[in-house]
Design a protein around this motif. Structure first.
Motif, PDB file in Angstrom:
ATOM      1  N   PHE A   1     -22.240   0.438  58.837  1.00 32.72           N
ATOM      2  CA  PHE A   1     -22.072   0.806  60.243  1.00 32.72           C
ATOM      3  C   PHE A   1     -20.606   0.691  60.631  1.00 32.72           C
ATOM      4  N   ASP A   2     -20.268   1.322  61.750  1.00 28.59           N
ATOM      5  CA  ASP A   2     -18.914   1.283  62.280  1.00 28.59           C
ATOM      6  C   ASP A   2     -18.691  -0.050  62.988  1.00 28.59           C
ATOM      7  N   VAL A   3     -17.458  -0.565  62.891  1.00 24.67           N
ATOM      8  CA  VAL A   3     -17.193  -1.875  63.497  1.00 24.67           C
ATOM      9  C   VAL A   3     -16.082  -1.846  64.544  1.00 24.67           C
ATOM     10  N   PHE A   4     -14.981  -1.143  64.279  1.00 27.57           N
ATOM     11  CA  PHE A   4     -13.922  -1.068  65.284  1.00 27.57           C
ATOM     12  C   PHE A   4     -13.016   0.105  64.959  1.00 27.57           C
TER      13      PHE A   4
ATOM     14  N   GLY B   1      -8.954   6.119  62.290  1.00 34.11           N
ATOM     15  CA  GLY B   1     -10.368   6.374  62.474  1.00 34.11           C
ATOM     16  C   GLY B   1     -11.109   5.077  62.696  1.00 34.11           C
ATOM     17  N   VAL B   2     -12.390   5.100  62.422  1.00 31.21           N
ATOM     18  CA  VAL B   2     -13.246   3.945  62.651  1.00 31.21           C
ATOM     19  C   VAL B   2     -13.454   3.186  61.342  1.00 31.21           C
ATOM     20  N   ALA B   3     -13.255   1.870  61.410  1.00 29.78           N
ATOM     21  CA  ALA B   3     -13.507   1.032  60.237  1.00 29.78           C
ATOM     22  C   ALA B   3     -15.007   0.947  59.981  1.00 29.78           C
ATOM     23  N   GLY B   4     -15.373   1.024  58.706  1.00 31.77           N
ATOM     24  CA  GLY B   4     -16.777   0.943  58.326  1.00 31.77           C
ATOM     25  C   GLY B   4     -17.055  -0.310  57.534  1.00 31.77           C
ATOM     26  N   LEU B   5     -18.183  -0.950  57.839  1.00 36.79           N
ATOM     27  CA  LEU B   5     -18.582  -2.171  57.163  1.00 36.79           C
ATOM     28  C   LEU B   5     -19.951  -1.966  56.519  1.00 36.79           C
ATOM     29  N   ALA B   6     -20.085  -2.364  55.271  1.00 39.66           N
ATOM     30  CA  ALA B   6     -21.367  -2.336  54.581  1.00 39.66           C
ATOM     31  C   ALA B   6     -21.669  -3.737  54.074  1.00 39.66           C
ATOM     32  N   ILE B   7     -22.901  -4.204  54.300  1.00 39.85           N
ATOM     33  CA  ILE B   7     -23.338  -5.495  53.797  1.00 39.85           C
ATOM     34  C   ILE B   7     -24.705  -5.310  53.153  1.00 39.85           C
ATOM     35  N   GLY B   8     -24.982  -6.085  52.108  1.00 40.98           N
ATOM     36  CA  GLY B   8     -26.260  -5.915  51.439  1.00 40.98           C
ATOM     37  C   GLY B   8     -26.599  -7.080  50.546  1.00 40.98           C
ATOM     38  N   ALA B   9     -27.795  -7.030  50.007  1.00 41.23           N
ATOM     39  CA  ALA B   9     -28.283  -8.062  49.099  1.00 41.23           C
ATOM     40  C   ALA B   9     -29.135  -7.405  48.029  1.00 41.23           C
ATOM     41  N   GLN B  10     -29.227  -8.073  46.897  1.00 40.82           N
ATOM     42  CA  GLN B  10     -29.984  -7.535  45.772  1.00 40.82           C
ATOM     43  C   GLN B  10     -30.620  -8.676  44.987  1.00 40.82           C
ATOM     44  N   TYR B  11     -31.846  -8.431  44.554  1.00 40.32           N
ATOM     45  CA  TYR B  11     -32.502  -9.309  43.587  1.00 40.32           C
ATOM     46  C   TYR B  11     -32.940  -8.454  42.415  1.00 40.32           C
ATOM     47  N   ARG B  12     -32.630  -8.899  41.219  1.00 43.20           N
ATOM     48  CA  ARG B  12     -33.095  -8.169  40.040  1.00 43.20           C
ATOM     49  C   ARG B  12     -33.560  -9.148  38.971  1.00 43.20           C
ATOM     50  N   GLU B  13     -34.582  -8.721  38.248  1.00 38.45           N
ATOM     51  CA  GLU B  13     -35.101  -9.488  37.134  1.00 38.45           C
ATOM     52  C   GLU B  13     -35.069  -8.628  35.890  1.00 38.45           C
ATOM     53  N   GLU B  14     -34.475  -9.145  34.844  1.00 38.90           N
ATOM     54  CA  GLU B  14     -34.381  -8.448  33.568  1.00 38.90           C
ATOM     55  C   GLU B  14     -35.152  -9.246  32.527  1.00 38.90           C
ATOM     56  N   THR B  15     -36.102  -8.595  31.865  1.00 32.69           N
ATOM     57  CA  THR B  15     -36.927  -9.256  30.856  1.00 32.69           C
ATOM     58  C   THR B  15     -36.792  -8.530  29.530  1.00 32.69           C
ATOM     59  N   LEU B  16     -36.662  -9.286  28.460  1.00 33.26           N
ATOM     60  CA  LEU B  16     -36.577  -8.706  27.123  1.00 33.26           C
ATOM     61  C   LEU B  16     -37.544  -9.445  26.211  1.00 33.26           C
ATOM     62  N   GLU B  17     -38.331  -8.678  25.473  1.00 34.18           N
ATOM     63  CA  GLU B  17     -39.311  -9.248  24.560  1.00 34.18           C
ATOM     64  C   GLU B  17     -39.269  -8.478  23.246  1.00 34.18           C
TER      65      GLU B  17
END
Length: 906
Positions: free
Chosen positions: A500-503, A508-524
């Motif tokens: 989203f735009d912040v200021f 132009g307008v500064a853009g900010l992105a924030i996020g989170a991630q969870y991942r599981e990797e399995t090997l057999e």
């Protein structure tokens, strides 16, 4: 939001055509003020390397290469490996895996940006992760198999971040990101048929592809499918190696070690014959040293049965659908499936490394005492046994995206799995010993049977089996078994972010992105019961294992348009692996300064963190590798390398920076130049078996030899994964093109080149190595020719177009062989003033002609006929005195390939 379009060139040329960055991934309409204050639509896009949407005229501060579908077709690519093989920034990838370089990954392909390892480049599909291949490379690396992504017909373009992107995407993006983006809002149908024929052997390729898409009021759907059938190319079809390069000391006829008397521990060649049955006598003492016997080994040329290119079939399918749940909410889902089957050639049987004893009571034993057999069950004159791989990859992704007043948000879920089955025949140690003692045969009871009587048979390992005492198929079948490795890799990812735009700023307008991630990797990896007991005489075996890795991550990015001419990007990512691995915070700072309308300067600096993989920490495998034995003057030996995981590994860390510019000195002439640098510490690597041998060839803890444990023939090397000290590599990329309009059509000459100035590494066994311009056979590095360059000329005039290419790879040193010893290896004392053998420079030439029959015939349906050739002059790859005779991580053994393509689009 106001945008001021600028004249830019995000990526001028990679391939044959001008590469323009079109609308990608996520887009919305925005109003821009014109000079007359009239509203006009400006599309916002997501560019690979950012989570903030920008104007379509945005110029990335990171070096970004874009290869669109037109350029992919122009190089005659039939699969993704054909694309990556031509990239000058790619070195050391394994796009033609074979038994000599990669034992169990036939039918796969991968990417290796900057030679930093096939697991150091993050491969994305439409900005989402893909599962890694469940079967690792010989070096213990699990990679994304690019052969199992999507049908080529569905790909719109390929975007490459070349300066590292861990701050945005996580630890797998150490060397960069390759993002494959499928077509968007496709409406219609397309069918293509390709046929390619090689100049050698029966190496042919058929590819049939179909694409269908439809757009509705509130959504769209697209489906694609492809089928590939490739016939093999064997070494016997185009022998690039010398017989001695593919000769094993363990043959049939073989050799025998005395177990007692004055000749104890001495190998002697089979007294019933060697050369007369196709073997290669390797004398270790002058003839007559022992009356009636020759001290030495009987070599076996195993090369002819192996294949450069496997016999392969592949089916890829892909479907994508989007639906507008409301004016501000869009739901998108993707499903893909790939089914690969490959069979590569091999030897009639593997060497027997366990040193079985032939008893004195054996009816064919001429020595009067028990002797140790040094050879293989089947050799000259026997049919080769193949190895087979079966790979099935499934991927599902679903995402929902919503619009905000000043931005957007997105939630996504990805679930992907790869099932990989590898099988190869080998000799079962216990059953082979029974057969040597007369208790072989499938109907024999080894407890109650009598040696050599009834259904119990002797196996005759001596050369008399070629004449007076042949072996039955029944006894051979009784000790032959199939090693089966059933591997599974799973990936599950939950991810969400908002942008989203912040200021407001001056630009132009500064853009900010924030996020989170969870991942599981399995090997057999599930080995067959015999392998669990280490029952095989060459591939040995391995215990089963299963483990997983959970990763939590949070990330943020801010885009700062300080002025109309200066953009700054700041990114930060936190990842937590838990346990002994721990967590990391990695930042990235990048800028783009447009000094004039014709010149812009960009730069970036970032850190990276790569955790040890599940396999590196807990896995284990036995691979078959060619090694040069210092005790035999550097002579080649094909031996087992037994690798065990290491739970004490620490993460590797690196810093990367890039500085470059884009310049347009005159209209339609663009020049891009970048200097890049990657500096790694605590690099996670599999110890080099060759370096272990070189450091101490008589190390009985890590090296197993037949006969005398200090000086006998090489059987096995044991290694593990360690944190190496460092690796530093840097160099230059240049991309330039010039568009020339004439009355005869449009001509576009272009050049793409990469020059490696430094590839310095510290190997735990080999020490400090200057690896630039070197094959790096004896250390942890990869083949690194200093210069790779593609020269191209594109032409178009109405319904006709053509492309010409010259591809060049500079000469580099072969650290497996000295320059003055005829390719017999590197002695323990080194090569002295003669230096290393040089691998010659290599140039090949490709051409293609396209005719748009639909335009000529003035039809609504598009018909395009393409004729082309790869390596038109049928240049052989430079000779390397090694198994197969060339460097499979740099060059292509197939020679001239002619192809025809018909594309029909409705």
């Amino acid at each position: 939001m106001k945008f001021t379009p600028k004249k830019t060139a995000i990526a001028a040329f990679v391939g044959a055509q001008m590469l323009a960055l079109s609308s990608v991934a996520v887009a919305q309409d925005s109003q821009a003020d014109s000079a007359e204050n009239e509203a006009q639509d400006v599309e916002l896009i997501l560019v690979t390397g950012s989570f903030v949407r920008r104007s379509e005229n945005f110029e990335s501060p990171s070096p970004l290469a874009v290869i669109d579908s037109v350029s992919i077709d122009a190089i005659g690519a039939k699969n993704i490996a054909d694309i990556t093989q031509t990239l000058t920034i790619n070195t050391g990838s394994e796009n033609a895996p074979d038994a000599f370089t990669q034992n169990a990954t036939a039918g796969t392909s991968n990417i290796n940006l900057r030679g930093l390892g096939v697991a150091s480049t993050l491969v994305l599909l439409n900005n989402r992760r893909q599962v890694v291949n469940a079967q690792q490379t010989n070096e213990g690396l699990n990679f994304v198999d690019t052969s199992s992504l999507v049908p080529m017909i569905a790909i719109d373009r390929m975007e490459i971040i070349k300066d590292g992107a861990s701050a945005l995407y996580g630890s797998d993006a150490v060397a960069g990101v390759v993002n494959f983006i499928t077509k968007r809002n496709y409406d219609g149908a397309k069918v293509t048929v390709d046929y390619q024929d090689g100049a050698h052997g029966d190496n042919k390729e058929y590819i049939m592809q179909g694409l269908w898409g439809a757009t509705f009021d509130k959504g769209n759907v697209m489906a694609a499918i492809s089928y590939t059938n490739r016939s093999p190319l064997f070494l016997s079809d185009r022998r690039l190696s010398r017989p001695q390069d593919d000769t094993s000391a363990l043959g049939n006829p073989g050799a025998y070690f005395f177990t007692q008397g004055p000749l104890a521990g001495t190998p002697v060649i089979d007294p019933f014959g060697c050369a007369e049955f196709g073997g290669f006598p390797q004398l270790l003492a002058p003839p007559g040293t022992v009356p009636g016997l020759d001290i030495g080994l009987c070599g076996f040329d195993f090369g002819p049965g192996y294949s450069y290119v496997p016999d392969e079939t592949r089916v890829n399918a892909y479907m994508k659908a989007s639906y507008e749940l409301s004016d501000s909410l869009v739901w998108t889902s993707e499903v893909s499936y790939a089914r690969n089957r490959a069979e590569r050639g091999g030897a009639p049987s593997f060497p027997i490394l366990t040193g079985p004893l032939v008893p004195a009571t054996h009816p064919n034993n001429p020595f009067g005492q028990g002797v140790v057999f040094f050879g293989r069950a089947e050799g000259n004159g026997f049919e080769a046994d193949p190895a087979n791989t079966e790979s099935d990859t499934f991927r599902f992704n679903t995402a929902i995206q919503g619009e905000l007043d000043d931005g957007f948000w997105e939630l996504s879920y990805t679930n992907a799995t790869n099932d990989f089955l590898f099988s190869v025949e080998d000799v079962i140690e216990s059953e082979f010993l029974l057969a040597l003692n007369g208790l072989g045969g499938q109907g024999c009871d080894p407890v109650n049977g009598t040696p050599g009587q009834g259904s119990c048979e002797y196996f005759n390992p001596f050369a008399s089996s070629y004449t007076t005492s042949p072996n039955s198929q029944n006894v051979i079948d009784s000790f032959s078994g199939l090693q089966v490795i059933d591997s599974n890799s799973d990936l599950e990812v939950f991810e969400g972010f908002a942008s989203f735009d912040v200021f407001d700023l001056d630009g132009g307008v500064a853009g900010l992105a924030i996020g989170a991630q969870y991942r599981e990797e399995t090997l057999e990896q599930d080995y067959d019961a015999l392998s669990n007991q280490d029952s095989f005489t060459f591939v040995i075996g391995n215990p089963d294992f299963k483990d997983s890795l959970d990763v939590w991550a949070a990330f943020a990015e801010i885009a700062l348009p300080f002025t109309d001419d200066l953009d700054v990007q700041i990114a930060l990512r936190y990842e937590d692996y838990g346990g002994e691995i721990g967590d990391t915070v990695d930042p990235k700072l990048a800028f783009n300064w447009r000094a004039t309308d014709d010149f812009s300067l960009r730069g970036s600096i970032s850190t990276s963190f790569r955790a040890p993989s599940v396999f590196m920490r807990n896995g284990g495998a036995t691979t078959l590798q060619q090694l040069a034995d210092p005790l035999l003057g550097g002579a080649n030996a094909f031996a087992a390398v037994r690798t065990s995981g290491n739970e004490n590994l620490t993460p590797e860390q690196s810093e990367a920076y890039n500085i470059g510019f884009s310049f347009e000195p005159v209209d339609d002439w663009s020049i891009e130049l970048d200097y890049w640098n990657f500096d790694f510490e605590d690099l996670i690597i599999q110890e080099s078996a060759q370096a272990i041998l070189n450091a101490n060839p008589s190390d009985t803890d890590r090296i197993i030899r037949a006969g005398d444990p200090l000086t006998g023939p090489l059987v096995q090397v044991n290694n593990t994964f360690v944190n190496a000290s460092s690796l530093n590599t840097n160099g230059f990329d240049i991309v330039t093109s010039y568009k020339i309009e004439t009355e005869f059509g449009t001509f576009v000459p272009n050049l793409t080149a990469t020059y490696i100035t430094t590839y310095d590494l510290v190997d735990p066994q080999a020490g400090e190595i200057d690896g630039a311009g070197r094959r790096n056979f004896g250390n942890i590095g990869v083949s690194s020719p200093e210069l790779r360059a593609n020269f191209g000329l594109g032409w178009q005039n109405g319904a006709y177009s053509a492309n010409l290419f010259a591809r060049y790879v500079s000469a580099y040193d072969d650290d497996q062989n000295c320059a003055d010893n005829g390719g017999t290896g590197v002695p323990a004392a080194g090569c002295g003033s003669a230096g290393l053998q040089e691998i010659d420079s290599h140039a090949t030439y490709d051409a293609q002609v396209n005719v748009d029959l639909g335009t000529i015939l003035d039809t609504q349906t598009s018909y395009v006929l393409t004729l082309g050739g790869i390596n038109l002059t049928d240049e052989e790859p430079p000779q390397v005195f090694t198994n197969s005779g060339f460097d499979s991580k740099v060059h292509d053994p197939r020679g001239r390939q002619l192809y025809v393509r018909v594309a029909v689009e409705f």
